[in-house]
Write an enzyme that holds these catalytic residues in place. Structure first.
Site, mmCIF file in Angstrom:
data_model
loop_
_atom_site.group_PDB
_atom_site.id
_atom_site.type_symbol
_atom_site.label_atom_id
_atom_site.label_comp_id
_atom_site.label_asym_id
_atom_site.label_seq_id
_atom_site.Cartn_x
_atom_site.Cartn_y
_atom_site.Cartn_z
ATOM 1 N N TYR A 51 64.105 23.656 -59.852
ATOM 2 C CA TYR A 51 63.853 22.520 -58.935
ATOM 3 C C TYR A 51 63.557 22.941 -57.554
ATOM 4 O O TYR A 51 62.966 22.422 -56.813
ATOM 5 C CB TYR A 51 64.994 21.420 -58.754
ATOM 6 C CG TYR A 51 65.188 20.748 -60.129
ATOM 7 C CD1 TYR A 51 64.409 20.807 -61.337
ATOM 8 C CD2 TYR A 51 66.337 20.015 -60.255
ATOM 9 C CE1 TYR A 51 64.712 20.255 -62.444
ATOM 10 C CE2 TYR A 51 66.712 19.467 -61.268
ATOM 11 C CZ TYR A 51 65.907 19.450 -62.479
ATOM 12 O OH TYR A 51 66.316 18.956 -63.680
ATOM 13 N N HIS A 109 69.083 26.030 -69.026
ATOM 14 C CA HIS A 109 68.279 24.857 -68.958
ATOM 15 C C HIS A 109 67.672 24.361 -70.098
ATOM 16 O O HIS A 109 67.105 23.331 -70.486
ATOM 17 C CB HIS A 109 67.284 25.101 -67.625
ATOM 18 C CG HIS A 109 66.919 23.985 -66.972
ATOM 19 N ND1 HIS A 109 66.048 24.015 -65.709
ATOM 20 C CD2 HIS A 109 66.286 22.672 -67.536
ATOM 21 C CE1 HIS A 109 65.744 22.728 -65.450
ATOM 22 N NE2 HIS A 109 65.918 21.956 -66.415
#
Length: 275
Positions: A51, A109
């Site tokens: 991000y 992730h």
């Protein structure tokens, strides 16, 4: 079901994780949203290396004036950085970016790096946790197969599995496995990326005098999932948490549950079926 914005789940690590969290994906200038969330009761922010906003989240936590120990912060390691040695370096890099001495939760992730790299990465996270840098560790986008790899290797069970999860994509087998094994389930894309035109959702929202987003967050909470609604709009951040003064009845929960389309209902990348 009695719930509040401070309601939490006790993880396998022994630490408590607030159910509701603010998602900050695709919001590299997320400080205003984080500050709005923290000022209105949120105590959980979900970030990731991918991000590119770990620094912004760290600044917001410090600016909020809330003690660090009262804010639960998550980050994740993306698959190109997987591997034992690289993972240890990445954890240190994340801590430096946040400006924190520890992180509350660190996730793999996705499972996209293959079995060997996944297990190397997991071993590194276990060691980083044992070193006091991470309080809890978990995974994201893991199917039952990937979770079983960890168990079969005799390693510590993940505390959390974060998956795409909403009425259209309910991930039944993964959720069932996690519940049986004490793994907390977090729901990303709980707001279906704004696809609010479904008539059932609209009818239920009208009945409870709430908007569809609030119904979706409440649905997650009542199922025991940890929803991570995302918004860069401060008003929406606050509105998405206005879900503690009502309860969706069993009949209406069943109507929403019946919207499941399996993998076809996915609105995100949802890479749970990778090898």
């Amino acid at each position: 079901m009695t719930l509040s914005i401070t309601s939490s789940v006790r993880l396998l690590s022994g630490h408590d994780m607030p159910f509701l969290g603010l998602g900050v994906f695709e919001n590299d200038e997320c400080r205003p949203a984080c500050l709005a969330a923290l000022r209105h009761g949120y105590r959980h922010i979900d970030s990731a290396r991918y991000y590119q906003n770990e620094t912004e989240v760290g600044k917001a936590v410090r600016e909020s004036g809330i003690p660090r120990t009262e804010v639960f912060v998550t980050s994740k390691i993306y698959h190109p950085e997987h591997g034992y040695g690289s993972t240890l370096k990445v954890v240190d890099s994340s801590l430096e970016r946040f400006g924190f001495e520890y992180l509350d939760l660190y996730l793999i992730h996705s499972a996209l790096s293959g079995k060997q790299k996944r297990l190397e990465t997991w071993k590194a996270l276990v060691d980083a946790k044992n070193a006091g840098k991470l309080r809890s560790i978990g995974v994201s986008n893991y199917n039952v197969k990937h979770l079983e790899e960890i168990r079969e290797a005799g390693l510590e069970v993940p505390a959390v599995n974060q998956i795409e999860l909403h009425p259209f994509c309910q991930q039944g087998p993964i959720v069932d496995y996690c519940k049986k094994n004490g793994i907390a389930v977090q729901a990303y894309c709980p707001l279906i990326r704004g696809q609010f035109d479904n008539l059932i959702l609209q009818e239920v929202a009208k009945k409870y005098k709430k908007d569809v987003a609030q119904i979706l967050v409440r649905w997650s909470l009542q199922h025991g999932f940890g929803p991570l609604p995302k918004s860069s709009n401060a008003d929406r951040v606050v509105s998405n948490a206005d879900v503690y003064n009502f309860e969706i009845g069993a009949e209406d929960m069943a109507k929403i549950d019946a919207l499941d389309q399996g993998a076809a209902g996915s609105v995100s990348w949802n890479p749970v079926e990778v090898d």
